[in-house]
Design an enzyme around this catalytic site. Structure first.
Site, PDB file in Angstrom:
ATOM      1  N   GLY A   8      -6.519  -6.088  -0.280  1.00  0.00           N
ATOM      2  CA  GLY A   8      -7.409  -5.521   0.735  1.00  0.00           C
ATOM      3  C   GLY A   8      -6.891  -4.194   1.264  1.00  0.00           C
ATOM      4  N   VAL A  63     -10.098 -11.514  -3.887  1.00  0.00           N
ATOM      5  CA  VAL A  63      -8.894 -12.363  -3.877  1.00  0.00           C
ATOM      6  C   VAL A  63      -9.180 -13.809  -3.472  1.00  0.00           C
ATOM      7  CG1 VAL A  63      -7.154 -10.546  -3.676  1.00  0.00           C
ATOM      8  CG2 VAL A  63      -8.225 -11.460  -1.600  1.00  0.00           C
ATOM      9  N   ASN A  89      -2.823  -9.143   2.579  1.00  0.00           N
ATOM     10  CA  ASN A  89      -3.419  -8.528   3.772  1.00  0.00           C
ATOM     11  C   ASN A  89      -4.921  -8.732   3.895  1.00  0.00           C
ATOM     12  OD1 ASN A  89      -3.737  -6.167   5.880  1.00  0.00           O
ATOM     13  ND2 ASN A  89      -5.051  -5.624   4.148  1.00  0.00           N
ATOM     14  N   SER A 141      -2.073 -13.619  12.263  1.00  0.00           N
ATOM     15  CA  SER A 141      -2.688 -13.023  13.454  1.00  0.00           C
ATOM     16  C   SER A 141      -2.243 -13.808  14.682  1.00  0.00           C
ATOM     17  CB  SER A 141      -4.207 -13.102  13.350  1.00  0.00           C
ATOM     18  OG  SER A 141      -4.819 -12.835  14.599  1.00  0.00           O
ATOM     19  N   TYR A 154     -11.389 -18.286  11.785  1.00  0.00           N
ATOM     20  CA  TYR A 154     -10.336 -17.269  11.607  1.00  0.00           C
ATOM     21  C   TYR A 154      -8.973 -17.802  12.059  1.00  0.00           C
ATOM     22  CZ  TYR A 154      -8.179 -12.591  12.036  1.00  0.00           C
ATOM     23  OH  TYR A 154      -7.365 -11.483  11.920  1.00  0.00           O
ATOM     24  N   ALA A 156      -8.003 -20.875  12.269  1.00  0.00           N
ATOM     25  CA  ALA A 156      -7.564 -21.919  11.328  1.00  0.00           C
ATOM     26  C   ALA A 156      -6.917 -21.273  10.102  1.00  0.00           C
ATOM     27  CB  ALA A 156      -8.754 -22.775  10.897  1.00  0.00           C
ATOM     28  N   LYS A 158      -5.574 -18.319   9.830  1.00  0.00           N
ATOM     29  CA  LYS A 158      -4.343 -17.575  10.149  1.00  0.00           C
ATOM     30  C   LYS A 158      -3.201 -18.519  10.518  1.00  0.00           C
ATOM     31  CE  LYS A 158      -5.918 -13.463   9.329  1.00  0.00           C
ATOM     32  NZ  LYS A 158      -5.388 -12.685   8.208  1.00  0.00           N
TER      33      LYS A 158
HETATM   34  P1  NAD Z   1     -10.320  -4.308   7.755  1.00  0.00           P
HETATM   35  O1  NAD Z   1     -11.630  -4.997   7.787  1.00  0.00           O
HETATM   36  O2  NAD Z   1     -10.246  -2.869   8.119  1.00  0.00           O
HETATM   37  O3  NAD Z   1      -9.638  -4.482   6.307  1.00  0.00           O
HETATM   38  C1  NAD Z   1      -9.701  -5.680   5.594  1.00  0.00           C
HETATM   39  C2  NAD Z   1      -9.605  -5.345   4.115  1.00  0.00           C
HETATM   40  O4  NAD Z   1      -9.699  -6.567   3.362  1.00  0.00           O
HETATM   41  C3  NAD Z   1     -10.759  -4.449   3.651  1.00  0.00           C
HETATM   42  O5  NAD Z   1     -10.247  -3.430   2.824  1.00  0.00           O
HETATM   43  C4  NAD Z   1     -11.659  -5.397   2.853  1.00  0.00           C
HETATM   44  O6  NAD Z   1     -12.403  -4.780   1.828  1.00  0.00           O
HETATM   45  C5  NAD Z   1     -10.597  -6.336   2.284  1.00  0.00           C
HETATM   46  N1  NAD Z   1     -11.191  -7.597   1.804  1.00  0.00           N
HETATM   47  C6  NAD Z   1     -12.039  -8.415   2.481  1.00  0.00           C
HETATM   48  N2  NAD Z   1     -12.382  -9.450   1.695  1.00  0.00           N
HETATM   49  C7  NAD Z   1     -11.752  -9.270   0.509  1.00  0.00           C
HETATM   50  C8  NAD Z   1     -11.715 -10.008  -0.710  1.00  0.00           C
HETATM   51  N3  NAD Z   1     -12.396 -11.153  -0.859  1.00  0.00           N
HETATM   52  N4  NAD Z   1     -10.965  -9.519  -1.738  1.00  0.00           N
HETATM   53  C9  NAD Z   1     -10.272  -8.375  -1.605  1.00  0.00           C
HETATM   54  N5  NAD Z   1     -10.256  -7.641  -0.475  1.00  0.00           N
HETATM   55  C10 NAD Z   1     -10.987  -8.087   0.568  1.00  0.00           C
HETATM   56  O7  NAD Z   1      -9.356  -5.156   8.671  1.00  0.00           O
HETATM   57  P2  NAD Z   1      -7.865  -4.897   9.178  1.00  0.00           P
HETATM   58  O8  NAD Z   1      -7.912  -4.904  10.652  1.00  0.00           O
HETATM   59  O9  NAD Z   1      -7.217  -3.778   8.464  1.00  0.00           O
HETATM   60  O10 NAD Z   1      -7.228  -6.289   8.731  1.00  0.00           O
HETATM   61  C11 NAD Z   1      -6.202  -6.429   7.776  1.00  0.00           C
HETATM   62  C12 NAD Z   1      -5.546  -7.775   7.976  1.00  0.00           C
HETATM   63  O11 NAD Z   1      -4.945  -7.814   9.269  1.00  0.00           O
HETATM   64  C13 NAD Z   1      -6.532  -8.950   7.935  1.00  0.00           C
HETATM   65  O12 NAD Z   1      -5.942 -10.052   7.277  1.00  0.00           O
HETATM   66  C14 NAD Z   1      -6.757  -9.254   9.398  1.00  0.00           C
HETATM   67  O13 NAD Z   1      -7.142 -10.587   9.599  1.00  0.00           O
HETATM   68  C15 NAD Z   1      -5.374  -8.961   9.961  1.00  0.00           C
HETATM   69  N6  NAD Z   1      -5.352  -8.711  11.405  1.00  0.00           N
HETATM   70  C16 NAD Z   1      -5.998  -7.661  11.952  1.00  0.00           C
HETATM   71  C17 NAD Z   1      -5.949  -7.473  13.330  1.00  0.00           C
HETATM   72  C18 NAD Z   1      -6.638  -6.315  14.006  1.00  0.00           C
HETATM   73  O14 NAD Z   1      -6.608  -6.261  15.239  1.00  0.00           O
HETATM   74  N7  NAD Z   1      -7.238  -5.393  13.302  1.00  0.00           N
HETATM   75  C19 NAD Z   1      -5.234  -8.362  14.130  1.00  0.00           C
HETATM   76  C20 NAD Z   1      -4.589  -9.423  13.522  1.00  0.00           C
HETATM   77  C21 NAD Z   1      -4.634  -9.586  12.157  1.00  0.00           C
END
Ligand code: NAD
Length: 246
Positions: A8, A63, A89, A141, A154, A156, A158
């Site tokens: 991702g 993925v 990620n 998370s 979500y 669950a 994480k």
């Molecule tokens: P985002 O939506 O900007 O990026 C998520 C990425 O995952 C995107 O590039 C998307 O295309 C990719 N993706 C989604 N489904 C996919 C799949 N089936 N196969 C391949 N790629 C896939 O979000 P982000 O904020 O950059 O999040 C990244 C990670 O961090 C995630 O796991 C999210 O849960 C975690 N997270 C984010 C935050 C936040 O505040 N932004 C907080 C805690 C955890």
């Protein structure tokens, strides 16, 4: 040259991690979801990685699908020769209070956030075992640690990632593979940009540093966890939340 595979990685935290690990000297495998817009963004991320003098290629795979992951892992191995660091990620949200949440939205979030981590670790661990070393970082998370209303699916997924991280750390420690998790709080990315201003302000009241985190502040911790400086760190969950839980 060591290789890092980031799932991702076409935008947000994943893109930022890819660029940071490129700066650290890793060759980079940029995974992106199989859509035209994600591909386009991934191409740009790979180009930015190459500016650090390393190799970088894009790999399309959903993925949540084991077969996609299988093809991707083989292709990354054939392209770079090794997979030294894996960063799981990729993630999505489909928020709603449980009373209103549809079953398919529960299943979709579990498939992308949780099953993908199983798929990737199952396929990459044998590669790392042959190399007699490897570093895995899973992106959890604070929702997985403390829960969050509207995110039963979500949180669950994480929380599961934390259990999986500790289990794989125990199963593969003797093979010189470390497995750690990061638990970001509220980070400035496309995922959180969509929240209302009211909700954003309310969330910040609980953060000691009184600001959102930046993706670079997640990438720097991941950079540490895949480095030799973290050689004796495994099975840990590092919260990166500006002091959300104190
Ligand atoms: P985002 O939506 O900007 O990026 C998520 C990425 O995952 C995107 O590039 C998307 O295309 C990719 N993706 C989604 N489904 C996919 C799949 N089936 N196969 C391949 N790629 C896939 O979000 P982000 O904020 O950059 O999040 C990244 C990670 O961090 C995630 O796991 C999210 O849960 C975690 N997270 C984010 C935050 C936040 O505040 N932004 C907080 C805690 C955890």
């Amino acid at each position: 040259m060591a290789t890092a595979l980031i799932t991702g990685a076409s935008q947000g935290i994943g893109a930022c991690i890819a660029k940071r690990l490129a700066k650290d000297g890793f060759d980079i495998a940029v995974n992106h979801y199989p859509s035209d817009s994600d591909r386009e963004k991934a191409v740009a991320v790979a180009e930015e990685c190459r500016a650090f003098g390393v190799k970088a290629e894009i790999f399309s795979a959903d993925v949540s699908k084991f077969a996609d992951c299988e093809t991707m892992v083989k292709s990354v191995k054939d392209t770079f020769g090794s997979i030294d660091a894996l960063v799981n990620n990729a993630g999505i949200t489909k928020d709603n209070l449980m009373a209103r949440m549809k079953e398919e939205d529960y299943d979709a979030v579990i498939a992308v956030n949780q099953k993908s981590v199983f798929n990737m670790m199952k396929l990459v661990c044998p590669v790392m075992m042959k190399q007699k070393k490897g570093k895995i970082v899973n992106v959890s998370s604070v929702a997985g640690l403390y829960g969050n209303p509207g995110q039963v699916n979500y949180s669950a997924s994480k929380a599961a990632i934390i259990g999986m991280t500790k289990t794989i750390a125990k199963e593969y420690g003797r093979k010189n593979i470390t497995c750690n998790a990061v638990a970001p709080g509220f980070i400035h990315t496309p995922m959180t940009d969509v929240l209302s201003d009211e909700l954003k302000a309310k969330m910040l009241d609980a953060v000691a540093l009184r600001r959102y985190g930046e993706p670079e502040e997640i990438a720097s911790v991941v950079s540490f966890l895949v480095s030799e400086d973290a050689s004796y760190v495994t099975g840990q969950v590092i919260e990166i939340s500006g002091g959300l839980s104190m």
